[in-house]
Design an enzyme around this catalytic site. Sequence first.
Site, short mmCIF file in Angstrom:
data_model
loop_
_atom_site.label_atom_id
_atom_site.label_comp_id
_atom_site.label_asym_id
_atom_site.label_seq_id
_atom_site.Cartn_x
_atom_site.Cartn_y
_atom_site.Cartn_z
N LYS A 196 0.90 -6.98 27.91
CA LYS A 196 0.92 -8.13 28.82
C LYS A 196 1.17 -9.44 28.08
CE LYS A 196 -2.61 -5.64 31.43
NZ LYS A 196 -3.13 -4.80 30.33
N ASP A 210 -2.70 1.34 28.12
CA ASP A 210 -2.62 -0.04 28.59
C ASP A 210 -3.31 -0.97 27.59
OD1 ASP A 210 -2.33 -1.88 31.24
OD2 ASP A 210 -4.20 -2.34 30.20
N HIS A 217 0.27 -11.51 32.43
CA HIS A 217 -1.17 -11.22 32.56
C HIS A 217 -1.83 -12.02 33.69
CE1 HIS A 217 -4.66 -9.66 29.86
NE2 HIS A 217 -4.95 -9.56 31.14
N TYR A 272 -6.32 -8.60 24.31
CA TYR A 272 -7.33 -7.57 24.07
C TYR A 272 -7.58 -7.36 22.58
CZ TYR A 272 -6.45 -6.02 28.92
OH TYR A 272 -6.29 -5.95 30.29
#
Length: 302
Positions: A68, A34, A99, A39
């Site tokens: 996302k 994931d 997201h 990120y």
Amino acid sequence: MPLIGFGTYSFPNDRKTTELAIHNALKMGYRHFDTAKIYGSEAAMGKALNEAILGRQIEREDIFLTSKLWGSDHHDPVSALKRTLENVGMEYLDMYLVHWPVKLKPWVNYAVPNEDDFENLDFESTWAGMEKCLEMGLCRCIGVSNFSSKKIEWLLEFGSTPPLVNQVEMHPMWRQGKLRETCGDHKIHVSAYSPLGGPGNAWGSTAVVDHPIIKSIALKHKTTPPQVALQWGLSKGSSVIVKSFNQERMKENIGSFDLKLDYEDIFEIEKLEEVKIMRGEFLVNETTSPYKTIEDLWDDEI
């Protein structure tokens, strides 16, 4: 979708550390990975996975890859997903999630937006773009993240393709009872982030693994509190996304499959006080955000 996912959010995000953690995760049996644009781990994850594929350690079909759509890319999900695929070096994702139900200006490529970074939320257009990603074969499934029951019902009113997943905070001290029921009614899978209560998270944590009830259940089964917390989530039919680059904890987390909780354990957990960690204050303001209060963001499910 494998029921235990390996989360790649870390702060600060070090590329070499992330790559090594993913190689170790593959050796331990993790197959669901994931990530998200925000990120900053897409490229590191892609490099590690492609090295494993080229080295014939795994096949592409053996892994399940999730990323996302960040708020600044609601204008054009197709282009955003193509950039993500370039980052990860793959032809498709297995799952692409929205997201947050928030639209930001195109240049807002940072996690905490300023007050003037918000735009009017036009989620019908956003979801149409997500459906286009699916039609083009850029991903195999689409879904959402951080959606309340009310927002799920709202999306189902206009979406031609329903979301297959809603990834939300869920753990023994934030059990998402109403949301799990709503998603269950519509055959939407609930995937849990922060399933251990978020120890080490930059935005805070709650004491799930330190709670006396969780500890007593672990002692009873001769297991560990994290395994109790993860098995609770799995027992509810959810997948869990765990985030630790520590090898011992990684082994511990994936070992939670070996535990089976009994009715008494579940009953005791259901009595725990509930505390939400990721409240989303950074997406709330009284002028430009579509959400003037925390209650608006979560539709009073908080």
